[in-house]
Design a protein around this motif. Structure first.
Motif: not given
Length: 69
Positions: A50-68
């Motif tokens: 549809e013309g949107a500017h989007v970026l998919p990011v795989t992350v589990d925010v319950r995992d601090g190391a994954a977020v960092a």
């Protein structure tokens, strides 16, 4: 209104996906952060078509190391 950049956690489904759609359709760039990478990718493809500017990011925010990372 100026375009913004938004990061939506849990953005691949439910209320999060609704928020992603709202930002994207308003012309904002959106990072779709979700533990379900396939769902984030699917939503990103749909909105990008549809013309949107989007970026998919795989992350589990319950995992601090994954977020960092």
């Amino acid at each position: 209104m100026s375009a913004r950049v938004a990061i939506v956690t849990g953005g691949a489904s439910g209320i999060g996906a609704g928020i992603v759609r709202r930002f994207a359709r308003a012309g904002d760039a959106v990072a779709i952060a979700d533990h379900d990478g396939a769902a984030a990718e699917a939503l990103a493809r749909s909105l990008a078509a549809e013309g949107a500017h989007v970026l998919p990011v795989t992350v589990d925010v319950r995992d601090g190391a994954a977020v960092a990372a």
